[in-house]
Structure formats: structure tokens, C-alpha cells
Motif scaffolding. Structure first.
Motif, PDB file in Angstrom:
ATOM      1  N   ILE A 155       0.751  -1.066  -0.043  1.00 35.26           N
ATOM      2  CA  ILE A 155      -0.001   0.156  -0.089  1.00 35.26           C
ATOM      3  C   ILE A 155       0.849   1.367  -0.123  1.00 35.26           C
ATOM      4  N   GLY A 156       0.253   2.312  -0.272  1.00 33.40           N
ATOM      5  CA  GLY A 156       1.180   3.651  -0.252  1.00 33.40           C
ATOM      6  C   GLY A 156       0.901   4.463   0.946  1.00 33.40           C
ATOM      7  N   HIS A 157      -0.319   4.419   1.513  1.00 35.07           N
ATOM      8  CA  HIS A 157      -0.471   5.283   2.646  1.00 35.07           C
ATOM      9  C   HIS A 157      -1.243   4.430   3.660  1.00 35.07           C
ATOM     10  N   PRO A 158      -0.957   4.816   4.938  1.00 33.78           N
ATOM     11  CA  PRO A 158      -1.621   3.993   6.009  1.00 33.78           C
ATOM     12  C   PRO A 158      -3.271   3.984   6.062  1.00 33.78           C
ATOM     13  N   ASP A 159      -3.870   5.143   5.287  1.00 32.63           N
ATOM     14  CA  ASP A 159      -5.317   5.186   5.194  1.00 32.63           C
ATOM     15  C   ASP A 159      -5.733   4.117   4.304  1.00 32.63           C
ATOM     16  N   GLU A 160      -4.941   3.199   3.612  1.00 34.17           N
ATOM     17  CA  GLU A 160      -5.398   2.065   2.748  1.00 34.17           C
ATOM     18  C   GLU A 160      -5.372   0.998   3.373  1.00 34.17           C
ATOM     19  N   ALA A 161      -4.876   0.997   4.881  1.00 35.44           N
ATOM     20  CA  ALA A 161      -4.789  -0.315   5.577  1.00 35.44           C
ATOM     21  C   ALA A 161      -5.830  -0.859   5.967  1.00 35.44           C
ATOM     22  N   CYS A 162      -6.798  -0.469   6.242  1.00 29.28           N
ATOM     23  CA  CYS A 162      -7.971  -0.845   6.958  1.00 29.28           C
ATOM     24  C   CYS A 162      -8.668  -1.800   5.682  1.00 29.28           C
ATOM     25  N   VAL A 163      -8.860  -1.354   4.705  1.00 31.55           N
ATOM     26  CA  VAL A 163      -9.371  -2.044   3.386  1.00 31.55           C
ATOM     27  C   VAL A 163      -8.673  -3.236   2.844  1.00 31.55           C
ATOM     28  N   ALA A 164      -7.180  -2.901   2.911  1.00 29.32           N
ATOM     29  CA  ALA A 164      -6.290  -3.993   2.606  1.00 29.32           C
ATOM     30  C   ALA A 164      -6.003  -5.047   3.509  1.00 29.32           C
ATOM     31  N   PHE A 165      -6.270  -4.874   4.901  1.00 26.84           N
ATOM     32  CA  PHE A 165      -5.991  -5.806   5.814  1.00 26.84           C
ATOM     33  C   PHE A 165      -6.850  -7.097   5.603  1.00 26.84           C
ATOM     34  N   ARG A 166      -7.915  -6.860   5.106  1.00 28.80           N
ATOM     35  CA  ARG A 166      -9.046  -7.847   5.040  1.00 28.80           C
ATOM     36  C   ARG A 166      -8.407  -8.859   3.957  1.00 28.80           C
ATOM     37  N   ASP A 167      -7.726  -8.661   2.958  1.00 32.31           N
ATOM     38  CA  ASP A 167      -7.119  -9.310   1.810  1.00 32.31           C
ATOM     39  C   ASP A 167      -5.850  -9.835   2.016  1.00 32.31           C
ATOM     40  N   GLY A 168      -5.025  -9.281   2.851  1.00 29.00           N
ATOM     41  CA  GLY A 168      -3.505  -9.732   3.126  1.00 29.00           C
ATOM     42  C   GLY A 168      -2.761  -8.779   4.098  1.00 29.00           C
ATOM     43  N   LEU A 169      -1.811  -8.974   4.360  1.00 29.14           N
ATOM     44  CA  LEU A 169      -0.726  -8.077   5.092  1.00 29.14           C
ATOM     45  C   LEU A 169      -0.242  -7.054   4.578  1.00 29.14           C
ATOM     46  N   PRO A 170      -0.742  -5.812   4.802  1.00 30.17           N
ATOM     47  CA  PRO A 170      -0.460  -4.626   4.100  1.00 30.17           C
ATOM     48  C   PRO A 170       0.877  -4.126   4.482  1.00 30.17           C
ATOM     49  N   ILE A 171       1.525  -3.975   3.441  1.00 28.36           N
ATOM     50  CA  ILE A 171       3.037  -3.181   3.726  1.00 28.36           C
ATOM     51  C   ILE A 171       3.378  -1.990   2.971  1.00 28.36           C
ATOM     52  N   ILE A 172       3.941  -0.985   3.586  1.00 29.50           N
ATOM     53  CA  ILE A 172       4.331   0.230   3.107  1.00 29.50           C
ATOM     54  C   ILE A 172       5.922   0.059   2.733  1.00 29.50           C
ATOM     55  N   PRO A 173       6.271  -0.038   1.658  1.00 27.05           N
ATOM     56  CA  PRO A 173       8.028  -0.376   1.488  1.00 27.05           C
ATOM     57  C   PRO A 173       8.710   0.764   2.237  1.00 27.05           C
ATOM     58  N   SER A 174       9.737   0.190   3.100  1.00 19.04           N
ATOM     59  CA  SER A 174      10.372   1.553   3.712  1.00 19.04           C
ATOM     60  C   SER A 174      11.601   1.932   3.175  1.00 19.04           C
ATOM     61  N   GLY A 175      11.743   1.428   1.899  1.00 23.46           N
ATOM     62  CA  GLY A 175      12.952   1.750   0.953  1.00 23.46           C
ATOM     63  C   GLY A 175      14.055   0.783   0.959  1.00 23.46           C
ATOM     64  N   GLU A 176      14.332  -0.072   1.999  1.00 20.81           N
ATOM     65  CA  GLU A 176      15.487  -1.017   1.784  1.00 20.81           C
ATOM     66  C   GLU A 176      15.032  -2.382   1.354  1.00 20.81           C
ATOM     67  N   THR A 177      15.788  -2.800   0.560  1.00 21.79           N
ATOM     68  CA  THR A 177      15.338  -3.991  -0.093  1.00 21.79           C
ATOM     69  C   THR A 177      16.937  -4.872  -0.070  1.00 21.79           C
ATOM     70  N   LEU A 178      16.805  -6.139   0.699  1.00 21.64           N
ATOM     71  CA  LEU A 178      18.100  -6.938   0.643  1.00 21.64           C
ATOM     72  C   LEU A 178      17.535  -8.454   0.342  1.00 21.64           C
ATOM     73  N   ASP A 179      18.623  -9.184  -0.109  1.00 26.93           N
ATOM     74  CA  ASP A 179      18.436 -10.710  -0.068  1.00 26.93           C
ATOM     75  C   ASP A 179      18.913 -11.108   1.432  1.00 26.93           C
ATOM     76  N   ILE A 180      17.868 -11.924   2.150  1.00 25.41           N
ATOM     77  CA  ILE A 180      17.946 -12.162   3.501  1.00 25.41           C
ATOM     78  C   ILE A 180      17.865 -13.494   3.583  1.00 25.41           C
ATOM     79  N   THR A 181      18.662 -14.216   4.477  1.00 25.72           N
ATOM     80  CA  THR A 181      18.568 -15.710   4.594  1.00 25.72           C
ATOM     81  C   THR A 181      17.966 -15.674   6.185  1.00 25.72           C
ATOM     82  N   PRO A 182      16.818 -16.157   6.399  1.00 30.14           N
ATOM     83  CA  PRO A 182      16.325 -16.263   7.872  1.00 30.14           C
ATOM     84  C   PRO A 182      17.274 -16.931   8.694  1.00 30.14           C
TER      85      PRO A 182
END
Ligand SMILES: NC(=O)c1ccc[n+]([C@@H]2O[C@H](COP(=O)([O-])OP(=O)(O)OC[C@H]3O[C@@H](n4cnc5c(N)ncnc54)[C@H](O)[C@@H]3O)[C@@H](O)[C@H]2O)c1
Ligand SMILES: N[C@H](C(=O)O)[C@H](O)COP(=O)(O)O
Length: 345
Positions: free
Chosen positions: A66-93
Motif C-alpha cells: 500500500i502507499g498510505h496508512p489510510d489504505e490499511a483498513c481495507v487492504a488488511f482484509r485481503d492480506g498483510l499490508p506493507i508500506i515499503p520502507s525503502g531498503e531491499t535486501l536478499d536475507i537468509t532467515p
């Protein structure tokens, strides 16, 4: 100090350490919470880490950018809403990656900003590894002190005194001292500090936990609460005068009570909360009673913050065998506290 009063807004989760259990516990918590009435949440973090982890461990939770917190309430019913915080890494659990430090801190800052701007009702932080952040130059003992620093910046004032409270197993235990060496606890225990800790804890029991006239039990420092001054002087010289000050105000503050009985008394209804003198004195009973349901709460902030009571659990993260009850408890408690707090303003 201004208190955001947006109890009906979604909760915001921080990402925590992308190699830790927080990723999979958040993914596994979504199907449990999605049907909860009046509850919605979103996360500030790296979408790729959640997608990679879900795929690796065959987790079916949909991820909704999602792009803004205001979208979270609707999106939450369909999945886990995430606003990208800008960092993207290849991580091994399970494999801590020093490169993730910046993104961990960014996620916390963005989440606090959302609550302060009224877009979210509370912050729930996923676990971080302190030593990984220390190695990256992080100057705070943990979330608790960092969040107080951020609160000071937001209010253009001094950082508030943050109080760590563990809630679980029928106990609410606030700490007079936190992440300091045991041998320095006595030196840190001053009447001023203890007075402020008790004041903040009584206030939180009223405004965040909805206890109308709270009774606070205060733990002694020494065995048998000092045995009338014959086993150490701190109980008589520091703790007793503070308790007398509260009693003089007509407040129900009791103690100092011996550490080996105060928690039994609290479990039997004597106190609505307990103040312990140091980290393990307070955390051992809560985590012994309820390691998987316990919640770490920060009192004294101008916003609500909760956290699971566990850490990054790298070994569990690596195996994909994680338990999400503590995160779920933290989320539900944050919601309840935010609603109680918003009634006060
Ligand atoms: N809330 C927090 O951010 C928080 C709390 C405690 C510790 N920490 C930090 O986490 C790091 C590791 O700390 P630790 O090893 O002492 O404690 P830990 O809680 O990470 O792990 C203790 C044990 O519990 C297991 N465990 C933890 N969470 C689990 C979960 N959700 N499901 C299944 N198993 C789980 C771990 O695998 C490990 O065996 C340290 O850097 C510590 O400072 C962070
Ligand atoms: N003692 C805390 C616990 O056991 O939950 C833990 O270190 C978290 O601290 P911060 O929330 O300050 O990161």
C-alpha cells in the motif's frame, strides 16, 4: 506532552530484524487476526523479505503493498499490508546481516512518525538484535530508549523517561532500571528515579489499562526487602520514603515487599501492577509464567508501543518453526491501550 488520540486508526508494525522470527510471526499472525473486529494493521518494511520468507516456508498469507496508512483498513482484509520502507535486501532467515541495520532503524522511525501524524493508533515493534545494531553504531540500549529519544525529537523537548513493563501471566511488572549491569543497580536507584517510575506506572494503569483506582506494589531491592535495614540500606533509605510520599497523596502504593512473595501477592489480586527494581527481578516471573503470551510495553511515551517479549530467535527463524502468540498478544494489547488512551483525551 501531546498524546496522539487516534484509537480507531490502524496499528503500525515495524519490521524488526529481517533475519529474525518477526517476519514469519507477522505472516502467521495475519490469518489469526484478519477477522478481528475493529482491528487493522500495516507494516513498514521490505516487501521482498516478506515475499521471500513466505515462499521459503510455504506461508499462504497474501502480501498487499500500500502507499498510505489510510489504505490499511481495507487492504488488511485481503492480506498483510506493507508500506515499503525503502531498503531491499536478499536475507537468509536466521542469518543476521549487518546491512539490515539501516532498514531496521528506518522502519522504527517511520512507524513512530505515522503515529505522531495521527495515521496510526500505536506502534508494535518486531524484535531487533541489539548487538547487530550496536555494531552499526546504534547508540541506544534498545527500542525503549530509542523510542524515548524519537519522542523527544518530535516534541522538541527532552526525551521522556521510558519505562519497560512486561505484561503476562496475570502480572503487569514495570522496571525501575533496565539494561544496566546488576552491580550498578543500587547506585542508579534514587528517590527521584523511583518516584518518577511509580508516577508513570500509576498513570498508565489508569489511562492505558483502564484501572480506575490502581494499587501498586513496590518490590524491595534486597532479600526480605532489606530486613528492616539489616540486609542493605536501599529499601529503608530509597524505597520507603518514596512510598510514604505516595501514601501522603492518598495513592495506593504498597511496599517495599519482598521480591520472593510480591508476585504471588499480585497474582492473588493484591496489586494491579508491580514495580521491580531491576530487569531480571521483574522479567523472570512474567516470562516463566507466560513466555509465549507475554508482552513488552513501553510506558511514559506520548504514544502506545508494545512488542513481543521475545527476541530475534534466529535459530527458530532459520527452521521456519516460530510461534506468533506473543506478537498477537502485543497487537491486541496495543489496540486496547490505544482505545483506552483515546478515551482520556
Ligand atoms: N523485543 C525485542 O526486541 C527483544 C526482546 C528480547 C531480546 N531481544 C534481542 O534478541 C536477540 C536474541 O536474544 P535471545 O536469544 O536472548 O532471546 P530470543 O527470545 O531471541 O531467543 C530465546 C530462545 O527462544 C526462541 N524463540 C524466540 N522467539 C521465538 C518464536 N517467536 N518462536 C519460536 N521460538 C522462539 C529462540 O529461538 C531461542 O531458542 C538479542 O540481540 C536480544 O537483545 C530483543
Ligand atoms: N528486555 C526486553 C525484553 O525481554 O522484552 C528486550 O530487551 C526488549 O528491549 P527493547 O524493547 O528496549 O528493545
Amino acid at each position: 506532552m501531546k498524546r496522539p488520540s487516534s484509537g480507531d486508526k490502524p496499528l503500525v508494525l515495524t519490521q524488526g530484524d529481517p533475519a529474525g522470527v518477526g517476519i514469519l510471526t507477522t505472516l502467521n499472525a495475519w490469518p489469526v487476526l484478519r477477522e478481528s473486529r475493529h482491528l487493522a494493521l500495516y507494516l513498514r518494511g521490505d516487501t521482498k523479505v516478506f515475499q521471500d520468507t513466505a515462499r521459503r516456508f510455504s506461508c499462504k498469507t497474501p502480501i498487499v503493498e500500500i502507499g498510505h496508512p489510510d489504505e490499511a483498513c481495507v487492504a488488511f482484509r485481503d492480506g498483510l499490508p506493507i508500506i515499503p520502507s525503502g531498503e531491499t535486501l536478499d536475507i537468509t532467515p536466521g542469518k543476521a546481516d549487518p546491512r539490515s541495520a539501516a532498514g531496521i532503524i528506518t522502519s522504527i522511525k517511520q512507524a513512530v512518525g505515522d503515529v505522531w501524524d495521527g495515521h496510526a493508533s500505536a506502534v508494535v515493534t518486531n524484535p531487533i538484535s541489539k548487538n547487530l545494531l550496536y555494531a552499526a553504531g546504534f547508540k541506544f540500549p534498545g527500542h525503549t530508549e530509542f523510542l524515548a529519544h524519537l519522542a523527544g525529537e518530535l516534541t522538541n523537548g527532552p526525551a521522556p523517561l521510558p519505562i519497560m513493563m512486561l505484561v503476562g501471566g496475570g502480572l503487569k511488572v514495570a522496571l525501575a532500571t533496565i539494561h544496566i549491569p546488576l552491580m550498578t543497580v543500587a547506585a542508579h536507584l534514587t528517590q527521584d528515579l523511583l518516584h518518577e517510575v511509580c508516577e508513570i506506572t500509576v498513570d498508565a494503569l489508569k489511562h492505558d489499562f483502564g484501572v480506575e483506582t490502581p494499587v501498586l506494589g513496590v518490590c524491595g531491592l534486597n532479600p526480605h526487602a532489606g530486613e528492616a535495614g539489616t540486609i542493605g540500606s536501599e529499601d529503608e533509605d530509597v524505597i520507603v520514603p518514596v512510598i510514604e510520599q505516595f501514601k501522603a497523596r492518598g495513592l495506593s502504593v504498597v511496599g517495599p515487599r519482598p521480591g520472593d512473595t510480591i508476585f504471588h501477592e499480585s497474582l492473588n489480586g493484591a496489586y494491579d501492577g508491580v514495580v521491580a527494581m531491576y530487569h531480571d527481578q521483574g522479567l523472570i516471573p512474567v516470562k516463566t509464567l507466560d513466555i509465549w503470551g507475554g508482552v513488552n510495553v513501553t510506558l511514559g511515551l506520548p504514544f502506545v508501543r508494545t512488542s513481543p517479549d521475545h527476541g530475534t530467535g534466529y535459530d527458530a527463524a532459520a527452521q521456519g518453526k516460530v510461534r506468533c502468540e506473543s506478537l498477537i498478544s502485543a497487537i491486541k494489547l496495543a489496540k486496547s491501550m490505544a482505545q483506552n488512551r483515546s478515551k482520556q483525551t
